[in-house]
Scaffold this motif. Structure first.
Motif, PDB file in Angstrom:
ATOM      1  N   SER A 106       0.816  -1.224   0.000  1.00  7.40           N
ATOM      2  CA  SER A 106       0.000   0.000   0.000  1.00  7.40           C
ATOM      3  C   SER A 106       0.849   1.275   0.000  1.00  7.40           C
ATOM      4  O   SER A 106       0.385   2.329  -0.426  1.00  7.40           O
ATOM      5  CB  SER A 106      -0.948   0.008   1.199  1.00  7.40           C
ATOM      6  OG  SER A 106      -0.208  -0.074   2.406  1.00  7.40           O
ATOM      7  N   ASP A 107       2.117   1.178   0.426  1.00  4.61           N
ATOM      8  CA  ASP A 107       2.982   2.358   0.408  1.00  4.61           C
ATOM      9  C   ASP A 107       3.750   2.506  -0.910  1.00  4.61           C
ATOM     10  O   ASP A 107       4.600   3.376  -1.055  1.00  4.61           O
ATOM     11  CB  ASP A 107       3.954   2.351   1.588  1.00  4.61           C
ATOM     12  CG  ASP A 107       4.872   1.142   1.599  1.00  4.61           C
ATOM     13  OD1 ASP A 107       4.844   0.336   0.650  1.00  4.61           O
ATOM     14  OD2 ASP A 107       5.631   0.999   2.581  1.00  4.61           O
ATOM     15  N   GLY A 108       3.445   1.624  -1.899  1.00  5.52           N
ATOM     16  CA  GLY A 108       4.052   1.740  -3.222  1.00  5.52           C
ATOM     17  C   GLY A 108       5.337   0.985  -3.422  1.00  5.52           C
ATOM     18  O   GLY A 108       5.913   1.029  -4.505  1.00  5.52           O
ATOM     19  N   ASN A 109       5.801   0.278  -2.407  1.00  2.00           N
ATOM     20  CA  ASN A 109       7.032  -0.500  -2.535  1.00  2.00           C
ATOM     21  C   ASN A 109       6.731  -1.872  -3.135  1.00  2.00           C
ATOM     22  O   ASN A 109       5.689  -2.464  -2.855  1.00  2.00           O
ATOM     23  CB  ASN A 109       7.714  -0.678  -1.175  1.00  2.00           C
ATOM     24  CG  ASN A 109       8.275   0.632  -0.666  1.00  2.00           C
ATOM     25  OD1 ASN A 109       8.869   1.396  -1.420  1.00  2.00           O
ATOM     26  ND2 ASN A 109       8.076   0.893   0.624  1.00  2.00           N
ATOM     27  N   LEU A 110       7.656  -2.364  -3.936  1.00  2.00           N
ATOM     28  CA  LEU A 110       7.498  -3.684  -4.528  1.00  2.00           C
ATOM     29  C   LEU A 110       7.505  -4.730  -3.419  1.00  2.00           C
ATOM     30  O   LEU A 110       8.441  -4.832  -2.636  1.00  2.00           O
ATOM     31  CB  LEU A 110       8.629  -3.963  -5.521  1.00  2.00           C
ATOM     32  CG  LEU A 110       8.567  -5.294  -6.262  1.00  2.00           C
ATOM     33  CD1 LEU A 110       7.314  -5.388  -7.120  1.00  2.00           C
ATOM     34  CD2 LEU A 110       9.811  -5.476  -7.112  1.00  2.00           C
ATOM     35  N   TYR A 111       6.429  -5.509  -3.344  1.00  2.00           N
ATOM     36  CA  TYR A 111       6.285  -6.533  -2.317  1.00  2.00           C
ATOM     37  C   TYR A 111       6.788  -7.882  -2.833  1.00  2.00           C
ATOM     38  O   TYR A 111       7.504  -8.596  -2.149  1.00  2.00           O
ATOM     39  CB  TYR A 111       4.820  -6.627  -1.890  1.00  2.00           C
ATOM     40  CG  TYR A 111       4.536  -7.710  -0.908  1.00  2.00           C
ATOM     41  CD1 TYR A 111       4.912  -7.594   0.426  1.00  2.00           C
ATOM     42  CD2 TYR A 111       3.897  -8.884  -1.301  1.00  2.00           C
ATOM     43  CE1 TYR A 111       4.660  -8.595   1.340  1.00  2.00           C
ATOM     44  CE2 TYR A 111       3.638  -9.894  -0.403  1.00  2.00           C
ATOM     45  CZ  TYR A 111       4.017  -9.740   0.915  1.00  2.00           C
ATOM     46  OH  TYR A 111       3.768 -10.743   1.813  1.00  2.00           O
ATOM     47  N   SER A 112       6.404  -8.215  -4.074  1.00  2.00           N
ATOM     48  CA  SER A 112       6.787  -9.496  -4.633  1.00  2.00           C
ATOM     49  C   SER A 112       6.696  -9.437  -6.155  1.00  2.00           C
ATOM     50  O   SER A 112       5.964  -8.623  -6.710  1.00  2.00           O
ATOM     51  CB  SER A 112       5.865 -10.596  -4.098  1.00  2.00           C
ATOM     52  OG  SER A 112       6.369 -11.859  -4.401  1.00  2.00           O
ATOM     53  N   GLU A 113       7.450 -10.333  -6.811  1.00  6.34           N
ATOM     54  CA  GLU A 113       7.461 -10.378  -8.273  1.00  6.34           C
ATOM     55  C   GLU A 113       7.460 -11.827  -8.719  1.00  6.34           C
ATOM     56  O   GLU A 113       8.174 -12.657  -8.154  1.00  6.34           O
ATOM     57  CB  GLU A 113       8.707  -9.666  -8.793  1.00  6.34           C
ATOM     58  CG  GLU A 113       8.832  -9.655 -10.294  1.00  6.34           C
ATOM     59  CD  GLU A 113      10.056  -8.877 -10.741  1.00  6.34           C
ATOM     60  OE1 GLU A 113       9.947  -7.646 -10.881  1.00  6.34           O
ATOM     61  OE2 GLU A 113      11.106  -9.520 -10.941  1.00  6.34           O
ATOM     62  N   TYR A 114       6.651 -12.138  -9.726  1.00  2.79           N
ATOM     63  CA  TYR A 114       6.535 -13.501 -10.236  1.00  2.79           C
ATOM     64  C   TYR A 114       6.709 -13.507 -11.748  1.00  2.79           C
ATOM     65  O   TYR A 114       6.170 -12.639 -12.434  1.00  2.79           O
ATOM     66  CB  TYR A 114       5.165 -14.093  -9.887  1.00  2.79           C
ATOM     67  CG  TYR A 114       4.887 -14.120  -8.413  1.00  2.79           C
ATOM     68  CD1 TYR A 114       5.312 -15.178  -7.622  1.00  2.79           C
ATOM     69  CD2 TYR A 114       4.211 -13.070  -7.801  1.00  2.79           C
ATOM     70  CE1 TYR A 114       5.063 -15.201  -6.255  1.00  2.79           C
ATOM     71  CE2 TYR A 114       3.965 -13.079  -6.436  1.00  2.79           C
ATOM     72  CZ  TYR A 114       4.389 -14.145  -5.681  1.00  2.79           C
ATOM     73  OH  TYR A 114       4.146 -14.150  -4.330  1.00  2.79           O
ATOM     74  N   ASN A 115       7.445 -14.486 -12.250  1.00  2.00           N
ATOM     75  CA  ASN A 115       7.586 -14.668 -13.691  1.00  2.00           C
ATOM     76  C   ASN A 115       6.413 -15.487 -14.204  1.00  2.00           C
ATOM     77  O   ASN A 115       6.035 -16.481 -13.591  1.00  2.00           O
ATOM     78  CB  ASN A 115       8.887 -15.394 -14.027  1.00  2.00           C
ATOM     79  CG  ASN A 115      10.096 -14.567 -13.691  1.00  2.00           C
ATOM     80  OD1 ASN A 115      10.109 -13.364 -13.917  1.00  2.00           O
ATOM     81  ND2 ASN A 115      11.113 -15.200 -13.152  1.00  2.00           N
ATOM     82  N   VAL A 116       5.856 -15.086 -15.325  1.00  2.00           N
ATOM     83  CA  VAL A 116       4.744 -15.807 -15.938  1.00  2.00           C
ATOM     84  C   VAL A 116       5.305 -16.864 -16.883  1.00  2.00           C
ATOM     85  O   VAL A 116       6.120 -16.562 -17.751  1.00  2.00           O
ATOM     86  CB  VAL A 116       3.820 -14.845 -16.712  1.00  2.00           C
ATOM     87  CG1 VAL A 116       2.725 -15.617 -17.439  1.00  2.00           C
ATOM     88  CG2 VAL A 116       3.223 -13.792 -15.787  1.00  2.00           C
ATOM     89  N   ILE A 117       4.869 -18.098 -16.678  1.00  2.00           N
ATOM     90  CA  ILE A 117       5.186 -19.202 -17.578  1.00  2.00           C
ATOM     91  C   ILE A 117       3.866 -19.858 -17.954  1.00  2.00           C
ATOM     92  O   ILE A 117       3.146 -20.350 -17.089  1.00  2.00           O
ATOM     93  CB  ILE A 117       6.109 -20.257 -16.922  1.00  2.00           C
ATOM     94  CG1 ILE A 117       7.425 -19.641 -16.464  1.00  2.00           C
ATOM     95  CG2 ILE A 117       6.329 -21.439 -17.875  1.00  2.00           C
ATOM     96  CD1 ILE A 117       8.323 -19.154 -17.582  1.00  2.00           C
ATOM     97  N   ILE A 118       3.557 -19.858 -19.236  1.00  2.00           N
ATOM     98  CA  ILE A 118       2.394 -20.568 -19.752  1.00  2.00           C
ATOM     99  C   ILE A 118       2.951 -21.690 -20.617  1.00  2.00           C
ATOM    100  O   ILE A 118       3.534 -21.427 -21.676  1.00  2.00           O
ATOM    101  CB  ILE A 118       1.468 -19.644 -20.559  1.00  2.00           C
ATOM    102  CG1 ILE A 118       0.949 -18.527 -19.657  1.00  2.00           C
ATOM    103  CG2 ILE A 118       0.318 -20.442 -21.180  1.00  2.00           C
ATOM    104  CD1 ILE A 118       0.157 -17.464 -20.367  1.00  2.00           C
ATOM    105  N   TYR A 119       2.827 -22.917 -20.130  1.00  2.00           N
ATOM    106  CA  TYR A 119       3.393 -24.049 -20.849  1.00  2.00           C
ATOM    107  C   TYR A 119       2.770 -24.149 -22.235  1.00  2.00           C
ATOM    108  O   TYR A 119       1.561 -24.172 -22.382  1.00  2.00           O
ATOM    109  CB  TYR A 119       3.207 -25.346 -20.051  1.00  2.00           C
ATOM    110  CG  TYR A 119       4.064 -25.338 -18.813  1.00  2.00           C
ATOM    111  CD1 TYR A 119       5.411 -25.637 -18.897  1.00  2.00           C
ATOM    112  CD2 TYR A 119       3.537 -24.988 -17.581  1.00  2.00           C
ATOM    113  CE1 TYR A 119       6.224 -25.595 -17.771  1.00  2.00           C
ATOM    114  CE2 TYR A 119       4.338 -24.938 -16.451  1.00  2.00           C
ATOM    115  CZ  TYR A 119       5.677 -25.242 -16.558  1.00  2.00           C
ATOM    116  OH  TYR A 119       6.477 -25.197 -15.450  1.00  2.00           O
TER     117      TYR A 119
END
Length: 101
Positions: A24-37
Protein backbone atom coordinates in the motif's frame (compact mmCIF):
# COMPACT_ATOMS: atom_id res chain seq x y z
CA UNK A 1 1.74 -6.94 -15.25
CA UNK A 2 4.78 -5.93 -17.28
CA UNK A 3 6.39 -7.39 -20.36
CA UNK A 4 9.97 -8.65 -20.48
CA UNK A 5 11.15 -5.03 -21.01
CA UNK A 6 9.36 -3.89 -17.82
CA UNK A 7 6.73 -1.98 -19.83
CA UNK A 8 3.31 -2.07 -18.19
CA UNK A 9 0.76 -3.93 -20.26
CA UNK A 10 -2.97 -4.53 -20.36
CA UNK A 11 -4.82 -7.65 -21.44
CA UNK A 12 -3.42 -11.13 -21.74
CA UNK A 13 -0.30 -12.15 -19.85
CA UNK A 14 2.18 -14.37 -21.66
CA UNK A 15 5.34 -16.31 -21.00
CA UNK A 16 8.14 -13.95 -20.00
CA UNK A 17 5.84 -11.32 -18.49
CA UNK A 18 6.11 -10.43 -14.83
CA UNK A 19 3.39 -9.97 -12.24
CA UNK A 20 4.44 -7.38 -9.67
CA UNK A 21 2.63 -6.88 -6.40
CA UNK A 22 3.10 -3.61 -4.55
CA UNK A 23 2.37 -2.82 -0.91
CA UNK A 24 0.00 0.00 0.00
CA UNK A 25 2.98 2.36 0.41
CA UNK A 26 4.05 1.74 -3.22
CA UNK A 27 7.03 -0.50 -2.53
CA UNK A 28 7.50 -3.68 -4.53
CA UNK A 29 6.29 -6.53 -2.32
CA UNK A 30 6.79 -9.50 -4.63
CA UNK A 31 7.46 -10.38 -8.27
CA UNK A 32 6.53 -13.50 -10.24
CA UNK A 33 7.59 -14.67 -13.69
CA UNK A 34 4.74 -15.81 -15.94
CA UNK A 35 5.19 -19.20 -17.58
CA UNK A 36 2.39 -20.57 -19.75
CA UNK A 37 3.39 -24.05 -20.85
CA UNK A 38 3.20 -24.18 -24.65
CA UNK A 39 3.31 -20.37 -25.08
CA UNK A 40 6.89 -20.11 -26.30
CA UNK A 41 6.69 -16.71 -28.03
CA UNK A 42 5.06 -14.99 -25.05
CA UNK A 43 1.85 -13.79 -26.70
CA UNK A 44 -0.34 -15.58 -24.15
CA UNK A 45 -1.68 -18.13 -26.65
CA UNK A 46 -0.58 -21.60 -27.69
CA UNK A 47 -0.45 -21.62 -31.48
CA UNK A 48 1.29 -23.08 -34.52
CA UNK A 49 3.98 -20.39 -34.08
CA UNK A 50 4.91 -21.91 -30.72
CA UNK A 51 5.00 -25.42 -32.20
CA UNK A 52 7.31 -24.17 -34.95
CA UNK A 53 9.67 -22.57 -32.41
CA UNK A 54 9.93 -25.90 -30.54
CA UNK A 55 10.53 -27.78 -33.79
CA UNK A 56 13.32 -25.39 -34.78
CA UNK A 57 14.90 -25.81 -31.33
CA UNK A 58 14.82 -29.60 -31.59
CA UNK A 59 16.34 -29.47 -35.08
CA UNK A 60 19.09 -27.13 -33.88
CA UNK A 61 17.96 -24.26 -36.12
CA UNK A 62 17.26 -21.97 -33.16
CA UNK A 63 17.97 -22.12 -29.46
CA UNK A 64 15.38 -21.49 -26.77
CA UNK A 65 16.47 -20.24 -23.37
CA UNK A 66 15.08 -18.71 -20.19
CA UNK A 67 11.32 -18.54 -19.82
CA UNK A 68 10.77 -19.64 -23.44
CA UNK A 69 12.70 -22.85 -22.78
CA UNK A 70 10.78 -23.43 -19.57
CA UNK A 71 7.45 -22.94 -21.39
CA UNK A 72 8.59 -25.32 -24.15
CA UNK A 73 9.14 -28.14 -21.65
CA UNK A 74 5.41 -28.86 -21.67
CA UNK A 75 5.63 -32.27 -20.02
CA UNK A 76 7.65 -30.71 -17.17
CA UNK A 77 10.11 -33.60 -17.08
CA UNK A 78 13.84 -33.23 -16.57
CA UNK A 79 14.39 -34.32 -20.18
CA UNK A 80 14.73 -30.87 -21.73
CA UNK A 81 12.76 -29.86 -24.80
CA UNK A 82 11.88 -32.99 -26.73
CA UNK A 83 9.63 -34.36 -29.46
CA UNK A 84 7.17 -35.26 -26.67
CA UNK A 85 6.77 -31.55 -25.89
CA UNK A 86 6.30 -30.72 -29.58
CA UNK A 87 3.62 -33.41 -29.83
CA UNK A 88 1.76 -32.06 -26.79
CA UNK A 89 1.71 -28.56 -28.30
CA UNK A 90 0.54 -29.94 -31.66
CA UNK A 91 -2.29 -31.89 -30.00
CA UNK A 92 -3.32 -28.76 -28.09
CA UNK A 93 -3.38 -26.63 -31.26
CA UNK A 94 -5.43 -29.27 -33.10
CA UNK A 95 -7.90 -29.53 -30.20
CA UNK A 96 -7.02 -33.18 -29.57
CA UNK A 97 -5.76 -32.54 -26.05
CA UNK A 98 -5.34 -29.68 -23.59
CA UNK A 99 -2.11 -28.47 -22.00
CA UNK A 100 -2.82 -28.18 -18.29
CA UNK A 101 -1.14 -25.18 -16.68
Amino acid sequence: ITDKNSTEKQGVAGTGDKVRIYSSDGNLYSEYNVIIYGDINGDGEITVKDALMVRKHILGMESLSGSAAQAANVNRQNDGITVKDALLIRKHVLGMDKIVQ
